[in-house]
Write an enzyme that holds these catalytic residues in place. Structure first.
Site, PDB file in Angstrom:
ATOM      1  N   GLU A  60      -4.407  -0.455  -1.013  1.00  0.00           N
ATOM      2  CA  GLU A  60      -4.428  -1.953  -0.629  1.00  0.00           C
ATOM      3  C   GLU A  60      -5.494  -2.480  -1.774  1.00  0.00           C
ATOM      4  O   GLU A  60      -5.209  -3.673  -2.034  1.00  0.00           O
ATOM      5  CB  GLU A  60      -5.036  -1.797   0.847  1.00  0.00           C
ATOM      6  CG  GLU A  60      -4.117  -1.573   1.665  1.00  0.00           C
ATOM      7  CD  GLU A  60      -3.721  -0.233   2.166  1.00  0.00           C
ATOM      8  OE1 GLU A  60      -4.562   0.739   1.332  1.00  0.00           O
ATOM      9  OE2 GLU A  60      -3.048   0.179   2.992  1.00  0.00           O
ATOM     10  N   HIS A 129      -3.524   0.773  14.025  1.00  0.00           N
ATOM     11  CA  HIS A 129      -2.373  -0.117  13.923  1.00  0.00           C
ATOM     12  C   HIS A 129      -2.293  -1.036  14.915  1.00  0.00           C
ATOM     13  O   HIS A 129      -1.126  -1.268  15.444  1.00  0.00           O
ATOM     14  CB  HIS A 129      -1.190   0.689  13.839  1.00  0.00           C
ATOM     15  CG  HIS A 129      -1.253   2.071  12.797  1.00  0.00           C
ATOM     16  ND1 HIS A 129      -1.874   3.017  12.931  1.00  0.00           N
ATOM     17  CD2 HIS A 129      -0.674   1.948  11.578  1.00  0.00           C
ATOM     18  CE1 HIS A 129      -1.795   3.742  11.709  1.00  0.00           C
ATOM     19  NE2 HIS A 129      -0.835   2.885  10.872  1.00  0.00           N
TER      20      HIS A 129
END
Lengths: 325, 320
Positions: A60, A129
């Site tokens: 990321e 998540h």
């Protein structure tokens, strides 16, 4: 008009803007031939090629920094972070760099970056998540925060976000990715900073975002049978925030409940409450109420998930309490 | 200062408790922290400590039943401090606090120092705003079944008083007209702000020109009387007002920014003005109170518009 799902609206927005502007790119994990974790880029690699749909390693920090750099050179990258939880890894690049470069360079540079991904609790996705972090980003100057609730809004707002010259963060609730709605056949965009009144009513205002708009609308149906008229206002973007539409509704109904899937402390509900107290105080006929997700990490158990988040029943109870002050 | 002793909250779900026993008799002294009395709630009997030191005065005639949280049951007085006469007199009534809020409110006004905890009358912000618009005192209202005074409480009270709510005015927040509160009077009012820059200049020049001739200059009240008369004459539907003595009232208060208006006997319309601001951006607020039975809102609006035009362009008076 035709009916599409919210996820189709996201994809169509990216496709249309990529056809319109060759400077629009997508960065992310599995967004190439695989078509994205949620089919959000399905078929796009065939049309635009893998040089514009850049499949990245699981890094990321790497691809976000790359995208911000690309934006500084004049490209219009879209970063697909998949789950917004992963963005905590790159929050420094978003908050410290992307949000501030325009100001700190005395306007010499802009960062026309779109950073999008999913939010929401559901499906037992658990602690890593299930993030709903938009209040945190709306806190910082220099970032625009978009939280769509319908297919029409998702498509129109994302197109505007891609054309915007500043960093725009888009938070898509995966619980409504399959939600269907009508969109025009012709091209349209929706300006940032304009709220939508999703249902008109006279007794109480519910301010809701993302999936909570559907929850609020269902609660409004149930409450209508009890003779309570609910107005549902969706800010659509938190930064900029359409204060006037929210205030006009509160002044009309005199009661306000903020329903938000993010945590309550220092969040959207607190902000709306402060707005109401500041600018609509003399119109309030009941305390300002918030309904949020319980302040705890999201569990893996679907049973516990349902306990944590605002539900139709919880909204109905909260509105009844507001009406019986 | 008398310290009010009340039924304390002992648990989240507790609503009321019964006084079982006082450990101090009237006139005895108590020290902060000493057991003062015991109460029985739904769970247990519990001793309650004194939260202040002084001379104990349990209220006489307390009913032997569960009393709501916050009910005053006695006072702790400073040595030599007398029991306030109204406390002694009202003790039985005050003991059932909450069912007779108006009595409590008036007792509190008479002797604010003994206003017991919980006696404060509550209202929503919207209720206060609406009451002010209607010229009502929200403290005087009662809500059936108790609880804070809400918007609906005020609207119901206004309806019962046979009043018609004044239309909201966009120009500025008006001071509530007492005319609206008068029984039977159906009055509404409008406010508008006018730019008085040209008028200030004109009045100053007139003043200097006339003082050179040793003649008195017309002040703002005299000037406004002419404006009012011309404004009423400017339209067909208000012309009769100016022609009939007494129906058109004119009033200027040079100390006020916005006026509180009262229609006098026989008046259909009262046009009034406040102080003219200072300097080039000077402004003045014009107010119009009118009797709905005699004048339509549209006619009233035209009259006020005409008056504003005459303030902002004072030379128009020459053409009227």
């Amino acid at each position: 008009m035709r009916e599409i799902r919210l996820i189709d609206g996201i994809r169509e927005a990216m496709q249309e803007e990529m056809r319109r502007d060759p400077n629009v790119y997508v960065y992310g994990e599995g967004i190439g031939p695989r078509g994205g974790n949620f089919n959000e880029t399905l078929g796009m690699a065939d049309e635009f090629g893998v040089r514009r749909l850049i499949d990245t390693p699981i890094s990321e920090l790497g691809f976000t920094g790359m995208a911000i750099g690309a934006a500084l050179t004049g490209l219009r990258p879209i970063v697909d972070i998949m789950f917004w939880d992963f963005a905590y890894e790159v929050a420094g690049q978003l908050i410290n760099q992307a949000a501030r470069i325009h100001y700190m360079s005395n306007g010499q540079f802009s960062v026309p970056l779109v950073f999008r991904g999913v939010v929401g609790i559901g499906g037992g996705a658990a602690g890593h998540h299930s993030a709903v972090p938009y209040p945190m980003y709306a806190h910082f100057p220099g970032l625009k925060v978009v939280v769509p609730a319908t297919p029409y809004d998702a498509k129109g707002l994302l197109k505007t976000a891609i054309r915007d010259n500043d960093p725009v963060l888009v938070f898509e609730h995966r619980g409504i990715y399959s939600l269907k709605g009508m969109v025009p056949d012709e091209e349209y965009t929706i300006p940032l900073g304009v709220a939508a009144v999703q249902r008109e009513g006279s007794d109480v205002t519910i301010v809701a975002l993302a999936r909570m708009v559907q929850v609020a609308l269902q609660a409004a149906d149930a409450l209508a049978r009890e003779g309570v008229s609910v107005e549902v206002v969706d800010p659509r973007t938190l930064a900029p925030l359409d204060k006037e539409t929210i205030l006009a509704s509160i002044r009309k109904t005199s009661r306000v409940l903020v329903v938000d899937e993010a945590y309550a402390p220092y969040g959207v509900g607190g902000e709306i409450a402060a707005l109401a107290a500041d600018e609509a105080f003399y119109y309030l006929d009941a305390p300002i109420k918030r309904l949020n997700t319980l302040s705890a990490p999201a569990p893996a158990s679907a049973v516990l998930e349902a306990e944590m988040v605002p539900t139709v029943d919880k909204v109905v109870v909260a509105v009844r309490e507001l009406m019986n002050q | 200062m008398p310290y009010s002793v009340v039924i304390p909250r002992l648990g989240l779900t507790m609503e009321a408790a019964r006084v079982v026993q006082w450990y101090k008799q009237a006139g005895e002294t108590v020290t902060r922290g000493e057991p003062l009395f015991s109460v029985e709630s739904d769970k247990a009997v519990q001793d309650i400590e004194a939260l202040a030191s002084g001379v104990v005065y349990p209220l006489p005639n307390l009913p032997d039943e569960a009393l709501p949280i916050g009910t005053p049951i006695g006072y702790i007085l400073a040595p030599g401090e007398a029991v306030p006469a109204e406390v002694a007199a009202k003790a039985p009534a005050a003991a059932t606090l909450g069912v007779a809020p108006s009595q409590v409110a008036s007792a509190a006004q008479a002797s604010p120092v003994v206003a017991p905890v919980g006696a404060r009358k509550l209202s929503s912000p919207a209720a206060r705003r609406r009451a002010k618009e209607l010229g009502l005192d929200w403290r005087s209202l009662e809500r059936p079944g108790g609880g804070p005074i809400l918007l609906a409480t005020v609207e119901q009270a206004a309806q019962q008083a046979g009043q018609r709510a004044p239309a909201p005015v966009a120009a500025s927040a008006p001071v509530a007209p007492s005319a609206a509160a008068r029984a039977g009077a159906v009055a509404e009012w409008l406010n508008v702000e006018a730019d008085a820059g040209a008028l200030v200049t004109l009045l100053a020049r007139l003043d200097s020109a006339l003082s050179a001739r040793k003649q008195p200059a017309p002040g703002w009240p005299a000037w406004f009387a002419r404006i009012a008369s011309a404004a009423a004459n400017a339209s067909e539907d208000t012309r009769a007002l100016a022609a009939t003595p007494g129906r058109l009232g004119v009033y200027v208060d040079e100390r006020a920014d916005v006026l509180s208006l009262t229609l006098d006997e026989g008046q259909a319309v009262l046009l009034s003005a406040g102080r003219i601001g200072q300097g080039p951006g000077a402004r003045v607020t014009l107010s119009l109170s009118y009797d709905r039975a005699q004048v339509t809102r549209e006619a009233a609006g035209r009259l006020l518009d005409a008056a504003r035009a005459l303030v902002e362009q004072p030379w128009l008076l020459l053409a009227s």
